[in-house]
Design a protein around this motif. Structure first.
Motif, PDB file in Angstrom:
ATOM      1  N   VAL A   1      20.207  39.429   9.560  1.00  0.00           N
ATOM      2  CA  VAL A   1      20.306  39.748  10.990  1.00  0.00           C
ATOM      3  C   VAL A   1      19.015  39.449  11.745  1.00  0.00           C
ATOM      4  O   VAL A   1      18.891  39.767  12.922  1.00  0.00           O
ATOM      5  CB  VAL A   1      20.643  41.245  11.204  1.00  0.00           C
ATOM      6  N   SER A   2      18.051  38.820  11.061  1.00  0.00           N
ATOM      7  CA  SER A   2      16.724  38.697  11.692  1.00  0.00           C
ATOM      8  C   SER A   2      16.710  37.706  12.850  1.00  0.00           C
ATOM      9  O   SER A   2      15.963  37.883  13.796  1.00  0.00           O
ATOM     10  CB  SER A   2      15.695  38.320  10.632  1.00  0.00           C
ATOM     11  N   LYS A   3      17.555  36.672  12.775  1.00  0.00           N
ATOM     12  CA  LYS A   3      17.534  35.683  13.864  1.00  0.00           C
ATOM     13  C   LYS A   3      18.792  35.791  14.707  1.00  0.00           C
ATOM     14  O   LYS A   3      19.878  36.021  14.181  1.00  0.00           O
ATOM     15  CB  LYS A   3      17.456  34.276  13.271  1.00  0.00           C
ATOM     16  N   PRO A   4      18.679  35.613  16.052  1.00  0.00           N
ATOM     17  CA  PRO A   4      19.868  35.588  16.895  1.00  0.00           C
ATOM     18  C   PRO A   4      20.826  34.515  16.396  1.00  0.00           C
ATOM     19  O   PRO A   4      20.409  33.490  15.859  1.00  0.00           O
ATOM     20  CB  PRO A   4      19.323  35.230  18.275  1.00  0.00           C
ATOM     21  N   MET A   5      22.104  34.798  16.561  1.00  0.00           N
ATOM     22  CA  MET A   5      23.115  33.913  16.012  1.00  0.00           C
ATOM     23  C   MET A   5      23.751  33.120  17.141  1.00  0.00           C
ATOM     24  O   MET A   5      24.059  33.647  18.189  1.00  0.00           O
ATOM     25  CB  MET A   5      24.159  34.805  15.334  1.00  0.00           C
ATOM     26  N   ARG A   6      23.900  31.806  16.902  1.00  0.00           N
ATOM     27  CA  ARG A   6      24.522  30.967  17.933  1.00  0.00           C
ATOM     28  C   ARG A   6      25.938  30.601  17.518  1.00  0.00           C
ATOM     29  O   ARG A   6      26.158  30.078  16.445  1.00  0.00           O
ATOM     30  CB  ARG A   6      23.702  29.695  18.154  1.00  0.00           C
ATOM     31  N   VAL A   7      26.877  30.907  18.383  1.00  0.00           N
ATOM     32  CA  VAL A   7      28.266  30.505  18.140  1.00  0.00           C
ATOM     33  C   VAL A   7      28.728  29.784  19.389  1.00  0.00           C
ATOM     34  O   VAL A   7      28.781  30.380  20.460  1.00  0.00           O
ATOM     35  CB  VAL A   7      29.177  31.719  17.871  1.00  0.00           C
TER      36      VAL A   7
ATOM     37  N   THR B   1      22.677  38.571  20.088  1.00  0.00           N
ATOM     38  CA  THR B   1      21.403  39.215  19.803  1.00  0.00           C
ATOM     39  C   THR B   1      21.631  40.694  19.523  1.00  0.00           C
ATOM     40  O   THR B   1      22.694  41.220  19.773  1.00  0.00           O
ATOM     41  CB  THR B   1      20.440  39.104  21.015  1.00  0.00           C
ATOM     42  N   ASP B   2      20.587  41.337  19.001  1.00  0.00           N
ATOM     43  CA  ASP B   2      20.660  42.777  18.766  1.00  0.00           C
ATOM     44  C   ASP B   2      19.777  43.507  19.757  1.00  0.00           C
ATOM     45  O   ASP B   2      18.750  43.000  20.202  1.00  0.00           O
ATOM     46  CB  ASP B   2      20.217  43.107  17.334  1.00  0.00           C
TER      47      ASP B   2
ATOM     48  N   TYR C   1      22.942  51.212  12.916  1.00  0.00           N
ATOM     49  CA  TYR C   1      22.049  50.617  13.923  1.00  0.00           C
ATOM     50  C   TYR C   1      22.836  49.850  14.978  1.00  0.00           C
ATOM     51  O   TYR C   1      22.266  49.326  15.920  1.00  0.00           O
ATOM     52  CB  TYR C   1      21.041  49.666  13.256  1.00  0.00           C
ATOM     53  N   SER C   2      24.131  49.718  14.781  1.00  0.00           N
ATOM     54  CA  SER C   2      25.009  48.993  15.681  1.00  0.00           C
ATOM     55  C   SER C   2      24.531  47.545  15.880  1.00  0.00           C
ATOM     56  O   SER C   2      24.289  47.102  17.005  1.00  0.00           O
ATOM     57  CB  SER C   2      25.105  49.713  17.033  1.00  0.00           C
ATOM     58  N   SER C   3      24.412  46.830  14.770  1.00  0.00           N
ATOM     59  CA  SER C   3      23.926  45.456  14.839  1.00  0.00           C
ATOM     60  C   SER C   3      25.063  44.483  15.159  1.00  0.00           C
ATOM     61  O   SER C   3      26.048  44.388  14.435  1.00  0.00           O
ATOM     62  CB  SER C   3      23.291  45.075  13.495  1.00  0.00           C
ATOM     63  N   ASN C   4      24.893  43.762  16.298  1.00  0.00           N
ATOM     64  CA  ASN C   4      25.908  42.773  16.688  1.00  0.00           C
ATOM     65  C   ASN C   4      25.904  41.593  15.723  1.00  0.00           C
ATOM     66  O   ASN C   4      26.956  41.094  15.332  1.00  0.00           O
ATOM     67  CB  ASN C   4      25.628  42.242  18.096  1.00  0.00           C
ATOM     68  N   ILE C   5      24.679  41.150  15.344  1.00  0.00           N
ATOM     69  CA  ILE C   5      24.569  39.987  14.467  1.00  0.00           C
ATOM     70  C   ILE C   5      25.213  40.291  13.119  1.00  0.00           C
ATOM     71  O   ILE C   5      25.996  39.505  12.586  1.00  0.00           O
ATOM     72  CB  ILE C   5      23.081  39.581  14.279  1.00  0.00           C
TER      73      ILE C   5
END
Lengths: 569, 115
Positions: free
Chosen positions: A299-305, A311-312, A328-332
């Motif tokens: 989850v360390s880097k923002p994800m591109r789709v 982002t988190d 932590y409610s992580s979107n990634i």
């Protein structure tokens, strides 16, 4: 001795006629007399029977006219009156019988609220045989008008629909029109039953309803929100114990309510629920085998789709495991889990949870969720954290009840179910998955890094998930308009109830340090609601550290650097 | 002859009975109607009282009143205990009969005394 008597008799009486002849004459006369008497009795008998029958039939007709079927009442699950009928007197007149309309109008005008002298003259000179002067005449006015003795003015008994609990459950009850035909809510959907005079018992509990309504209202006031909704669902029976939508209205003054007030946000409103969907995402990942509880996701880097960047809110620089992603409610992290699940599987689960179709509640005010026709990769990813699909709070409650309860999706209802009622049940998740999900939901509230700390109602073992979503506007998302949602299950060691509370467009306040997130806006309401309703529902507080409770939950999660224990709050 | 007389008597009897039955029915029907009216009136009264009671026992109103007049607040979790958690003392009498004595531990509330 005999001879003198015989002489005496001849002196007084005429000589005896021939006995045989006189007997014939006597018999003939008697026969005629009998026949006449018989004829008279038969006539009287027939007449009596006829009269008795006639009077009975006229009486029956009269009583039938007097007793009209009264509309059935609506009761809450404990038999408390929610909608009933109040007897009223209707004042009406027959203009053709009114001799002096001007005089009658002058006499009547001081006693009527809705008419003055001029409008009364207009009414009383109409060329009909029926004009209604007052629909709800108080008894005192009734007596006064009776005293006036105006010919052609009549009183009729009627009934008016009343909602004595005013605002509570207004959206569920709905309303009737002037002809007592349901036009909204239960009044409309069960109109046939009610019109036939049958009572309807709802699944709603008035006391619980009042608590939930008050707490949401309090948060709306505190955070200057535009509205809110709340649902309390019984996991085991699928009964909705409370359904609130704010702002609401007084059904006794339905005409005064604005469209916004009449709108049922709890069942008809469609919202992108945001992070509360991560509960479902987690359950689907565990159930489909796409992830195990200790599996870690990068989850360390923002994800591109495609054209989105995920982002988190709080970036993490190390891979997170499944419970951590939820806490932590992580979107990634959720997005990565969704990619592991795959579009087909995710869509199939959404379908099983009833999130792609209308929720068949006993209300006209329901709507079909907004979901994409084709399930692209972007859809899969955004749905994992509750975007790209709009559902009603009632949908969310029933889906979360399946994921955190016993794994079964139960068709929710607004009518009281008998115990052992065969309702639609569908196994979606295994017991094991549901147990893992609610143990994680518990950590969202009990773990110090969880987003739902303010929802902690000590002893009642509340598990939950926050969701703060930006609202959709034309061309994208509105960064300033939030939707704060909280979904809670309690008690997590023996799941019985699901609460969904939603606050629409809360604004950051000084007392919340500028935050308008679900953790600040809704979580405290959840705590207060649980503390108030648990004793009403017979849920006893327990000691979380006791082994009896701990063995009912999964505890071998690693959160942060240490082993998480459910007791760490 | 006797037959005719007898049948005439029977007819008279029947006629009288029929008349009495008819008036009896009339009377009973009047009573029934009266009772029905009274039932309808009572039902109306009940409907009014029920609505009034429902209006006065609105949870919102009761919550406000109990808060304002009786200073009642929602009950805290530390004040709810299952029955098993309450210490019970089992006493054995001389006859061997068991006597269960309810023996809750009541702690004085310091807060009240300060006020």
């Amino acid at each position: 001795m005999n001879a003198p008597l015989q002489k005496l008799r001849q002196l007084i009486l005429p000589p005896r006629p021939d006995p045989a002849r006189s007997r014939r004459i006597a018999e003939g006369r008697l026969m005629i007399g009998c026949l006449v008497a018989l004829g008279i009795f038969i006539t009287i008998g027939v007449r009596i029977v006829g009269l008795a029958d006639a009077s009975a039939s006229t009486r029956l007709a009269q009583s039938a006219a007097a007793i009209t079927i009264e509309r059935g009442r609506i009761l809450d699950r404990k038999g408390r009156l929610l909608a009933g009928n109040l007897p009223i007197t209707v004042l009406h007149a027959d203009p053709s019988e009114i001799m002096d309309a001007r005089d009658a109008a002058a006499k009547l005008a001081p006693f009527l609220n809705h008419h003055d002298h001029a409008s009364l003259i207009k009414l009383l000179t109409k060329k009909t045989r029926y004009v209604e002067l007052d629909r709800q005449l108080p008894p005192k006015r009734h007596a006064q008008i009776l005293q006036l003795g105006i010919p052609g003015v009549y009183f009729a008994k009627g009934a008016v629909r009343v909602y004595p609990r005013e605002h509570a459950a207004a959206h569920i009850l709905g309303h009737v029109d002037t002809d007592n035909i349901g036009i909204a809510g239960i009044e409309k959907s069960l109109n046939a039953k009610l019109a036939a005079g049958e009572d309807v018992t709802l699944s709603i509990d008035l006391g619980l309803q009042a608590v939930i309504r008050r707490e949401i209202q309090q948060q709306i006031d505190k955070f200057e929100a535009i509205g809110g909704a709340g649902i309390l669902l019984d996991i085991k029976s699928g009964e909705m114990l409370a359904v609130a939508s704010l702002p609401d209205f007084n059904p006794n003054q339905f005409a005064l309510a604005s469209d916004d007030m009449r709108f049922n946000r709890a069942t008809k409103g469609l919202y992108e629920m945001g992070s509360t969907f991560k509960v479902l995402n987690t359950a689907i990942a565990l159930e489909s085998g796409a992830a195990t509880t200790n599996q870690r996701f990068e989850v360390s880097k923002p994800m591109r789709v495609s054209r989105f960047t995920i982002t988190d809110y709080h970036p993490h620089n190390k891979p997170l495991n499944v419970p951590e992603i939820l806490i932590y409610s992580s979107n990634i992290g959720s997005a990565r889990m969704a990619e592991a699940i795959g579009a087909e599987t995710q869509r199939a689960f959404m379908d099983k949870l009833g999130l792609l179709d209308r929720l068949e509640l006993e209300l006209p005010e329901i709507s079909r969720p907004l979901s994409p026709k084709r399930w692209h990769r972007t859809t899969t990813v955004t749905v994992s954290y509750g975007h790209g699909i709009s559902i009603s709070p009632a949908h969310l409650a029933s889906a979360v009840a399946a994921a955190s309860g016993n794994g079964q999706w139960i068709q929710p209802t607004l009518l009281k179910r008998q115990t052992g009622d065969s309702s639609l049940r569908l196994r979606v998740f295994s017991e094991q998955t549901a147990r893992a999900v609610r143990s994680m939901m518990r950590l969202v509230i009990s773990h110090e890094d969880g987003t739902g700390n303010f929802a902690e109602a000590r002893g009642y073992m509340v598990g939950g998930k926050t969701g703060t979503a930006e609202k959709i506007q034309i061309g994208g998302y509105n960064k300033k308009a939030n939707l704060a949602t909280f979904v809670a299950t309690f008690p997590v060691h023996d799941p019985r109830y699901v609460i969904v509370i939603l606050v629409d467009e809360p604004k950051g306040q000084k007392h919340s340090h500028g935050y308008a997130t679900a953790g600040w806006v809704v979580a405290p309401a959840i705590r207060r609601i649980v503390e108030q309703i648990a004793p009403m529902l017979g849920v006893l507080p327990v000691d979380e550290k006791s082994p009896l409770i701990r063995q009912k939950l999964l505890l071998d999660f690693t959160i942060g650097n240490e082993e998480a224990t459910l007791a760490s709050y | 002859m006797r037959l005719i007389l007898l049948s005439a008597l029977i007819l008279v009897g029947l006629g009288t009975t029929l008349y009495q039955v008819k008036t009896g029915i009339d009377e009973r029907q009047d009573r029934l109607q009266q009772l029905e009216l009274r039932i309808a009136d009572t039902k109306r009264d009940i409907a009014v009282l029920e609505a009034e009671w429902a209006y006065l026992s609105r949870p919102e109103r009761v919550m406000t009143l109990s808060g304002d007049l009786l200073q009642m607040t929602p009950i805290g979790q530390d004040r709810i205990l299952p029955l098993d958690a309450i210490p019970m003392r089992i006493e054995f009498g001389q006859t061997g009969l068991k006597k269960i004595v309810f023996n809750p531990v009541i702690q004085p509330q310091k807060k009240d005394q300060a006020e």
